[in-house]
Write a protein that holds these residues in place. Structure first.
Motif, PDB file in Angstrom:
ATOM      1  N   ASP A 182       0.741  -0.999  -0.145  1.00  0.00           N
ATOM      2  CA  ASP A 182      -0.015   0.119   0.139  1.00  0.00           C
ATOM      3  C   ASP A 182       0.757   1.026   0.072  1.00  0.00           C
ATOM      4  O   ASP A 182       1.873   1.420  -0.262  1.00  0.00           O
ATOM      5  CB  ASP A 182      -0.641  -0.084   1.374  1.00  0.00           C
ATOM      6  N   LEU A 183       0.269   2.653  -0.145  1.00  0.00           N
ATOM      7  CA  LEU A 183       1.012   3.620  -0.373  1.00  0.00           C
ATOM      8  C   LEU A 183       2.238   3.627   1.404  1.00  0.00           C
ATOM      9  O   LEU A 183       2.641   5.071   0.737  1.00  0.00           O
ATOM     10  CB  LEU A 183       0.066   4.873   0.688  1.00  0.00           C
ATOM     11  N   ARG A 184       1.799   3.225   2.367  1.00  0.00           N
ATOM     12  CA  ARG A 184       2.691   3.552   3.041  1.00  0.00           C
ATOM     13  C   ARG A 184       3.970   2.235   3.065  1.00  0.00           C
ATOM     14  O   ARG A 184       4.616   1.816   4.142  1.00  0.00           O
ATOM     15  CB  ARG A 184       1.923   3.578   4.990  1.00  0.00           C
ATOM     16  N   CYS A 185       3.929   1.210   2.010  1.00  0.00           N
ATOM     17  CA  CYS A 185       4.698   0.362   1.776  1.00  0.00           C
ATOM     18  C   CYS A 185       4.100  -1.096   2.886  1.00  0.00           C
ATOM     19  O   CYS A 185       5.206  -2.140   3.555  1.00  0.00           O
ATOM     20  CB  CYS A 185       6.291   0.043   2.075  1.00  0.00           C
ATOM     21  N   GLN A 186       2.896  -0.892   3.549  1.00  0.00           N
ATOM     22  CA  GLN A 186       2.779  -2.398   3.772  1.00  0.00           C
ATOM     23  C   GLN A 186       2.461  -3.371   3.045  1.00  0.00           C
ATOM     24  O   GLN A 186       2.100  -3.347   2.692  1.00  0.00           O
ATOM     25  CB  GLN A 186       1.866  -1.436   5.809  1.00  0.00           C
ATOM     26  N   ALA A 245      11.102   1.196   4.265  1.00  0.00           N
ATOM     27  CA  ALA A 245      10.186   0.178   5.285  1.00  0.00           C
ATOM     28  C   ALA A 245      10.666  -1.316   5.262  1.00  0.00           C
ATOM     29  O   ALA A 245      10.495  -2.364   4.509  1.00  0.00           O
ATOM     30  CB  ALA A 245       8.693   0.466   5.393  1.00  0.00           C
TER      31      ALA A 245
END
Length: 120
Positions: free
Chosen positions: A45-49, A110
């Motif tokens: 996702d956007l936060r690299c999760q 991340a």
């Protein structure tokens, strides 16, 4: 963070004229790839999760790295780095010289956003 490229991360096919070498040619549309790799897909996702954040596969199983954001990113599985274009995906086969193995996943800056367990 290691920046050394790995030969196994590079596609062996030559890209078609006008395409970038970082985007390997793919015969599958996004929808076909989602259908084919379904349970062996990791979405970022956007936060690299990573979703899911853990995947258990048999040795030799290909998985789909699914980048849903509008920017390219580098996803690392263990020590191998993969470039994934914006709003694109990449099919990879994680490997390890010893099995079973647990490989950590990094996405951009991340670290340890997920893990892949490879079984015999």
């Amino acid at each position: 963070e290691s920046a050394s490229p790995s030969a196994s991360a590079s596609p062996t096919k030559k890209p078609a004229t006008g395409t970038k070498a970082t985007t390997p040619p793919s015969a599958l549309s996004y929808q076909e790839a989602v259908k084919k790799y379904g349970g062996n897909r990791i979405q970022f996702d956007l936060r690299c999760q990573a979703t899911p954040n853990q995947l258990v596969i048999k040795a030799g199983t290909a998985i789909m790295l699914d980048n849903r954001i509008g920017g390219a990113r580098t996803i690392s599985i263990g020590t191998v780095k993969y470039a994934v274009a914006a709003q694109s995906y990449r099919i990879v086969t994680p490997t390890s010289s010893t099995l079973p193995a647990t490989l950590l996943i990094d996405c951009g800056s991340a670290q340890n956003v997920g893990r892949i367990v490879i079984q015999r």
